[in-house]
Design a protein around this motif. Structure first.
Motif, PDB file in Angstrom:
ATOM      1  N   LEU A 165       0.851  -1.184   0.000  1.00 20.93           N
ATOM      2  CA  LEU A 165       0.000   0.000   0.000  1.00 20.93           C
ATOM      3  C   LEU A 165       0.889   1.236   0.000  1.00 20.93           C
ATOM      4  CD1 LEU A 165      -0.087   1.344   3.143  1.00 20.93           C
ATOM      5  CD2 LEU A 165      -1.370  -0.745   3.552  1.00 20.93           C
ATOM      6  N   GLY A 166       0.300   2.368  -0.403  1.00 20.25           N
ATOM      7  CA  GLY A 166       1.044   3.614  -0.465  1.00 20.25           C
ATOM      8  C   GLY A 166       0.668   4.524   0.687  1.00 20.25           C
ATOM      9  N   CYS A 219      -3.693   5.082  -5.162  1.00 24.80           N
ATOM     10  CA  CYS A 219      -4.935   5.846  -5.234  1.00 24.80           C
ATOM     11  C   CYS A 219      -4.938   6.915  -4.148  1.00 24.80           C
ATOM     12  CB  CYS A 219      -6.130   4.904  -5.055  1.00 24.80           C
ATOM     13  SG  CYS A 219      -7.730   5.752  -4.995  1.00 24.80           S
ATOM     14  N   THR A 220      -5.337   8.128  -4.497  1.00 23.93           N
ATOM     15  CA  THR A 220      -5.328   9.228  -3.530  1.00 23.93           C
ATOM     16  C   THR A 220      -6.463   9.136  -2.523  1.00 23.93           C
ATOM     17  OG1 THR A 220      -6.578  10.592  -5.102  1.00 23.93           O
ATOM     18  CG2 THR A 220      -4.184  10.805  -5.129  1.00 23.93           C
ATOM     19  N   ALA A 221      -7.372   8.173  -2.702  1.00 24.92           N
ATOM     20  CA  ALA A 221      -8.478   8.009  -1.751  1.00 24.92           C
ATOM     21  C   ALA A 221      -8.311   6.775  -0.867  1.00 24.92           C
ATOM     22  CB  ALA A 221      -9.809   7.927  -2.490  1.00 24.92           C
ATOM     23  N   CYS A 222      -8.025   5.599  -1.469  1.00 25.75           N
ATOM     24  CA  CYS A 222      -7.988   4.348  -0.693  1.00 25.75           C
ATOM     25  C   CYS A 222      -6.597   3.744  -0.594  1.00 25.75           C
ATOM     26  CB  CYS A 222      -8.957   3.331  -1.292  1.00 25.75           C
ATOM     27  SG  CYS A 222      -8.463   2.681  -2.909  1.00 25.75           S
ATOM     28  N   ALA A 267      -3.092   5.259 -14.873  1.00 25.19           N
ATOM     29  CA  ALA A 267      -3.449   6.634 -14.513  1.00 25.19           C
ATOM     30  C   ALA A 267      -4.570   7.138 -15.419  1.00 25.19           C
ATOM     31  CB  ALA A 267      -2.234   7.539 -14.618  1.00 25.19           C
ATOM     32  N   GLY A 268      -5.575   7.734 -14.831  1.00 26.27           N
ATOM     33  CA  GLY A 268      -6.731   8.220 -15.580  1.00 26.27           C
ATOM     34  C   GLY A 268      -7.898   7.258 -15.581  1.00 26.27           C
ATOM     35  N   LEU A 271      -7.680   7.366 -10.982  1.00 27.02           N
ATOM     36  CA  LEU A 271      -6.319   7.161 -10.494  1.00 27.02           C
ATOM     37  C   LEU A 271      -5.400   8.280 -10.970  1.00 27.02           C
ATOM     38  CD1 LEU A 271      -5.960   3.322 -11.060  1.00 27.02           C
ATOM     39  CD2 LEU A 271      -5.998   4.480  -8.844  1.00 27.02           C
ATOM     40  N   ARG A 272      -4.671   8.871 -10.035  1.00 26.96           N
ATOM     41  CA  ARG A 272      -3.674   9.896 -10.332  1.00 26.96           C
ATOM     42  C   ARG A 272      -2.485   9.669  -9.412  1.00 26.96           C
ATOM     43  NH1 ARG A 272      -6.157  13.644 -13.512  1.00 26.96           N
ATOM     44  NH2 ARG A 272      -8.412  13.930 -13.268  1.00 26.96           N
ATOM     45  N   LYS A 273      -1.301  10.057  -9.892  1.00 27.90           N
ATOM     46  CA  LYS A 273      -0.124   9.945  -9.046  1.00 27.90           C
ATOM     47  C   LYS A 273      -0.226  10.888  -7.868  1.00 27.90           C
ATOM     48  CE  LYS A 273       4.921  10.078  -9.066  1.00 27.90           C
ATOM     49  NZ  LYS A 273       6.145  10.335  -9.864  1.00 27.90           N
TER      50      LYS A 273
END
Length: 401
Positions: free
Chosen positions: A3-4, A209-212, A221-222, A232-234
């Motif tokens: 995960l990020g 993912c910037t949300a999950c 991406a996109g 999806l965005r970096k």
């Protein structure tokens, strides 16, 4: 499984985090996993209880005050309706959404999501619905409204006789249960139940993912995130410019918010205006030091501290600073968490204005400072939500590249 980290972008092995009471990111020390005292079942019980109690809490009278044989009762929306009638429509909409509509939407949807997870039901919309409930967490404010009602009730009963009604007790319990829901919700476990994380091959280029925080190949991406449905965005889109614009707007409005009266009271026909600092001073004079300090911190100190912090974060990205990254990341997290509590003063107005309706003797109305202050709170919250703290770490890496 990988995960990020949502605050520095570092990739973490989620299997190494499992079972730990508190697991932090190895780079920025963000709490990635917090298992202590958290479970899906407990969160469902708290969320469902909150939603059920919000119904009578919104519909039944909260409190009643008495003056010279007359009495006035107020439901939760009385002050908001009064603001609308007095042509403070923008203020009424902001408080109606954050104090009534969004809490009902959040806790009903969250209860549905958690029940689906417990029962093994996985409809396609589950991830999107859960993402929206987490987004609403900051904007649904029954706990903040409760503190505002308490301060308003305390101010009113300094001069009048008052009592708490059935709706008030329901709302008190609902607000406390909403805080318990936040404390018991195991966000990461729910996300994994919706869709598990994936392995990252050595050398594979990925984004999170910037949300999950789900990891996906950078080529995706996109596309919609397969777990939460967000594109999806970096990194968040145009984050620096949006955060800067919102912060500047909030800074401009902070001056009329503090210099203009928040309310105007009529006592035997004589108008008396009240600014934020006047309300703090009145609480101090009445011996209510804890409430006075609370209002000073939430209504004066925190908004200006948030603006100063946002300026520091934006400057850090633009200057590619590599200093105090952990401290800035922690401060960002603090600003994002505490921002909602600045609305206490505006909710206080919504609580006591409908109770001071004794024609010819006493009356109270909101004033222009209240609208300006509510906008400052909303804009600073939006600024912190628009900003992506991972950019500070990206900028530091670019400095040494």
């Amino acid at each position: 499984m990988t995960l990020g980290c949502p605050e520095c972008g570092a990739l973490e092995d989620s299997s190494a985090l499992a079972g730990r009471m508190l697991a932090r990111c190895r780079v920025c020390h963000y709490p990635l996993e917090r298992a202590s005292g958290r479970s899906v079942g407990a969160a469902l019980a708290c969320s469902l209880t909150t939603f059920i109690l919000l119904l009578p809490g919104n519909l039944s009278p909260l409190m009643t005050v008495h003056l010279l044989g007359a009495e006035r009762s107020a439901v939760l929306g009385s002050g908001i309706a009064s603001m609308w009638r007095e042509h403070f429509e923008l203020l009424a909409v902001v408080l109606g959404l954050t104090g009534i509509a969004l809490p009902l939407a959040r806790f009903s949807a969250l209860s549905l999501v958690l029940a689906a997870v417990l029962w093994g039901w996985r409809p396609r919309w589950l991830g999107r619905c859960y993402r929206w409930t987490l987004w609403l967490d900051a904007w649904a404010m029954p706990d903040v409204y409760l503190i505002g009602c308490f301060v308003g009730y305390t101010r009113v009963t300094q001069q009048l006789t008052g009592s708490i009604d059935a709706g008030g007790y329901c709302f008190v319990v609902a607000a406390f249960m909403s805080m318990l829901t936040r404390a018991t919700l195991d966000r990461r476990t729910v996300w994994r139940a919706i869709a598990p994380e994936r392995h990252v091959a050595p050398g594979e280029r990925v984004l999170s993912c910037t949300a999950c925080d789900l990891i996906a190949p950078v080529e995706h991406a996109g596309r919609p995130c397969p777990r939460c449905g967000l594109k999806l965005r970096k990194r968040k889109l145009d984050t620096v410019s949006r955060a800067a614009a919102l912060s500047v707007a909030a800074f401009v409005l902070a001056f009329p918010a503090n210099l203009y009266p928040m309310t105007i009271s009529y006592q035997l026909g004589h108008p008396v205006t009240h600014r934020i600092i006047d309300g703090v001073w009145e609480l101090f004079q009445a011996g209510l030091w804890p409430l006075g300090i609370l209002i000073f911190c939430t209504s004066i100190a925190i908004p200006f501290a948030k603006l100063a912090g946002m300026a520091w974060f934006i400057a850090s990205v633009l200057r590619r600073s590599d200093r105090h990254l952990r401290a800035k990341t922690f401060l960002y997290r603090l600003i994002d968490e505490l921002g909602r509590w600045s609305n206490v003063d505006v909710f206080t107005i919504a609580a006591f204005v409908p109770l001071i309706r004794f024609d010819g003797v006493a009356n109270a109305l909101p004033d222009d400072g209240a609208t300006a202050f509510a906008l400052v709170v909303i804009l600073t919250m939006a600024a912190s939500r628009a900003f992506d703290p991972r950019l500070m770490w990206d900028a530091a890496q670019a400095r040494h590249a």
